[in-house]
Design a protein around this motif. Structure first.
Motif, short mmCIF file in Angstrom:
data_model
loop_
_atom_site.label_atom_id
_atom_site.label_comp_id
_atom_site.label_asym_id
_atom_site.label_seq_id
_atom_site.Cartn_x
_atom_site.Cartn_y
_atom_site.Cartn_z
N PHE A 218 31.47 74.48 12.61
CA PHE A 218 32.85 73.53 12.00
C PHE A 218 32.95 72.78 10.33
O PHE A 218 33.89 73.62 9.55
N SER A 222 35.12 73.97 7.29
CA SER A 222 36.27 73.40 7.16
C SER A 222 35.99 73.14 5.76
O SER A 222 37.11 72.34 5.17
N THR A 230 42.61 69.75 11.85
CA THR A 230 41.10 70.14 12.64
C THR A 230 41.50 69.25 14.18
O THR A 230 40.31 68.83 14.63
N GLN A 231 42.65 68.51 14.34
CA GLN A 231 42.31 67.43 15.34
C GLN A 231 43.94 67.84 16.10
O GLN A 231 44.62 67.53 15.22
N GLY A 457 39.27 71.94 16.67
CA GLY A 457 39.43 71.94 15.45
C GLY A 457 38.47 73.49 14.96
O GLY A 457 38.89 74.46 14.27
N GLN A 460 41.51 76.87 16.00
CA GLN A 460 41.78 76.95 14.49
C GLN A 460 41.11 77.53 12.86
O GLN A 460 41.98 78.18 12.60
N LEU A 461 40.52 76.97 12.95
CA LEU A 461 39.49 77.43 12.01
C LEU A 461 39.30 79.04 12.26
O LEU A 461 38.85 79.43 11.25
#
Length: 530
Positions: A218, A222, A230-231, A457, A460-461
């Motif tokens: 993560f 990020s 991420t939230q 997160g 999405q990442l």
């Protein structure tokens, strides 16, 4: 149907003498066996006596070597003669064998083998019985003493796994128990069509990923993709008519159908489908679906109209039929729930519909008003456990685990690790799941192993990194001229890209083959994948 008569060498049927003599006869009559039995065996052995001990068995075998039995065996041996450089083989006849055995010539002719053996009645003078018991040795009776007079220990069974009582290490020759094959905690059934295992990993012995591993990945992603949210947002934004998205809209039904439109097609294709649907069928004004597509008008329209609106995006035939079926099912559910709530007001008895016990009077009134205003809704799923929501959504045609998980994660804002093609690929490359794990098993495993704080997160990442990282894209191949000039991946030390397409130029293959001393590799071609 009886067997046909044969002529020539195949007509010589092979007939065995009574058990123990070991002589093969080229006989033409099977009835001669009784005469040979009476003349040879009955004159040499007291066969009516039952042999019960080992000494009698030895005496029985010695009697088989009597002169009369040897005479029969000698007569049955074929003789060869050579005349005019031609080798001739003479086979014994039944007459010669019968004379050698009992002094009486046997008849000639041929008799076919009967279908069923003839039964000889008990007490017949031609019946001869040789019987002796079979002694079965029990393992407990066999005792082997070592040189020191001790009896060796009994070998442990393969399934035993008991430690030594003396605290010593077990002997190396003792077999270890076999590892049992792991079974899934749940199988695919009508109520569980995808074989999900809520709260239990389908790979119990597979420990990754732990919280530290999830946090490490993560933080690395990020840092590289700092523009990715991420939230989960505190307030869900109003629906867009330009971008389909992943279901992050206020209306649950709108989020479900938007997510379904985006499956198995490109983002541009799904956006085009949504724009055409909104233009053709209009949008809602007010209510929970304010600003989104009027899905009730889609339900009332012919399937062909919906097909024409989405045919440019891809999979229009399948998706138009499934969307129409979903809308009909939702409408039927809404009407049943409205009628049940109205009946509850009259009788005072609780409505017998899904999740009615968890609803307040205000929520029940909202469902009644939505039906009266011709608004299709799935809002009654809010507030339920995510496993119940997943089970309910999966019953709709075309809705799978990934689509349901996206609705739970983005629309209901419940932590849920939705697994799309990018998440599935990275989970296997990172070693978080076995290499052969499918997407649904990957979802069940990550739901248990990954902390809730990282599910939104990481989803999405992984999608963003899978689209932008040159070495992690699905359409790039190692060994090409462009591979070395691609930017280094921040996850390079953590990944093992198995299944990645391999490509070699002709010059590279010649160079490799020259270094290795190999003139060619069978099956390897330019641009061929692994």
């Amino acid at each position: 149907m009886p067997r046909r008569n044969r002529k020539g060498p195949k007509s010589r049927a092979t007939v065995m003498l009574p058990h123990g003599l070991g002589v093969v006869l080229g006989a033409k009559e099977t009835k001669a066996l009784l005469a040979v039995e009476d003349s040879s065996v009955s004159n040499s052995l007291p066969v009516t006596k039952t042999i019960t001990d080992a000494d009698s068995i030895a005496t029985f075998h010695q009697s088989l070597s009597t002169p009369k039995a040897q005479e029969v065996e000698t007569a049955a041996t074929p003789t060869t003669s050579k005349k005019d450089d031609v080798m001739a083989v003479e086979y014994p006849t039944l007459a010669s064998l019968g004379t050698a055995a009992g002094g009486t010539a046997l008849g000639s002719g041929r008799q076919l083998r009967p279908r069923k053996p003839k039964t000889i009645p008990q007490g017949s003078p031609t019946q001869t019985i040789i019987s002796f018991p079979i002694v079965k040795f029990q393992p407990s009776e066999r005792k082997v003493e070592l040189d020191d007079g001790k009896v060796p220990e009994k070998r442990k069974a393969q399934t035993e796994n008991t430690p030594d009582t003396n605290g010593e290490e077990p002997h190396t020759d003792i077999l270890r128990p076999k590892a049992k094959r792991m079974r899934r905690a749940a199988k695919k059934t009508k109520d569980n069509p995808y074989g999900l295992t809520p709260g239990v990993s389908p790979f119990p012995s597979w420990s990754p990923p732990n919280a530290e591993q999830c946090e490490e990945v993560f933080n690395l992603l990020s840092e590289m993709h700092d523009n990715v949210m991420t939230q989960s947002p505190e307030v869900i934004p109003p629906p867009s008519l330009e971008v389909t998205g992943c279901g992050e809209v206020p209306s649950l039904l709108d989020g479900l159908l938007r997510t379904y439109l985006s499956t198995a097609v490109s983002m541009d294709g799904s956006n085009r489908m949504l724009q055409n649907i909104a233009e053709k069928f209009g949008v809602l004004k007010g209510g929970i679906g304010d600003g989104s597509v009027d899905w009730n008008k889609v339900r009332l329209s012919p399937t062909q109209d919906l097909y024409d609106a989405i045919r440019q995006g891809g999979l229009a035939t399948e998706k138009s039929k499934n969307i129409k079926a979903i809308l009909d099912m939702v409408y039927q559910e809404n009407v049943e729930r409205r009628d049940a709530y109205l009946e509850e007001r009259k009788t005072g008895l609780q409505a017998n519909v899904f999740a009615a016990a968890n609803k307040t009077d205000g929520q029940k009134d909202f469902e009644i008003q939505a039906v009266e205003q011709n608004i299709l809704s799935l809002e009654h799923l809010r507030g339920l456990p995510k496993d119940d929501v997943m089970k309910h959504l999966n019953k709709y045609p075309g809705i799978g685990v990934k689509t349901s998980a996206c609705v739970i994660l983005f629309c209901l804002r419940i932590p849920c690790f939705a697994v799309d093609t990018h998440v599935h690929r990275f989970a296997r490359w990172l070693g978080w799941v076995p290499e052969n794990a499918n997407a649904d098993d990957t979802f069940s495993h990550l739901e248990v192993r990954c902390p809730d704080d990282f599910k939104y997160g990481l989803h999405q990442l992984f999608i963003q990194h899978g689209k932008l990282c040159g070495k992690c894209k699905a359409n790039t191949a190692e060994g090409t001229k462009d591979w070395d000039i691609l930017d280094e991946c921040l996850l390079e030390s953590l990944l093992r890209r198995f299944g990645k397409r391999q490509a070699k130029t002709k010059a590279q293959r010649v160079l490799n083959n020259g270094v290795n001393g190999v003139h060619g590799v069978e099956g390897e071609g330019e641009g061929e994948g692994m």
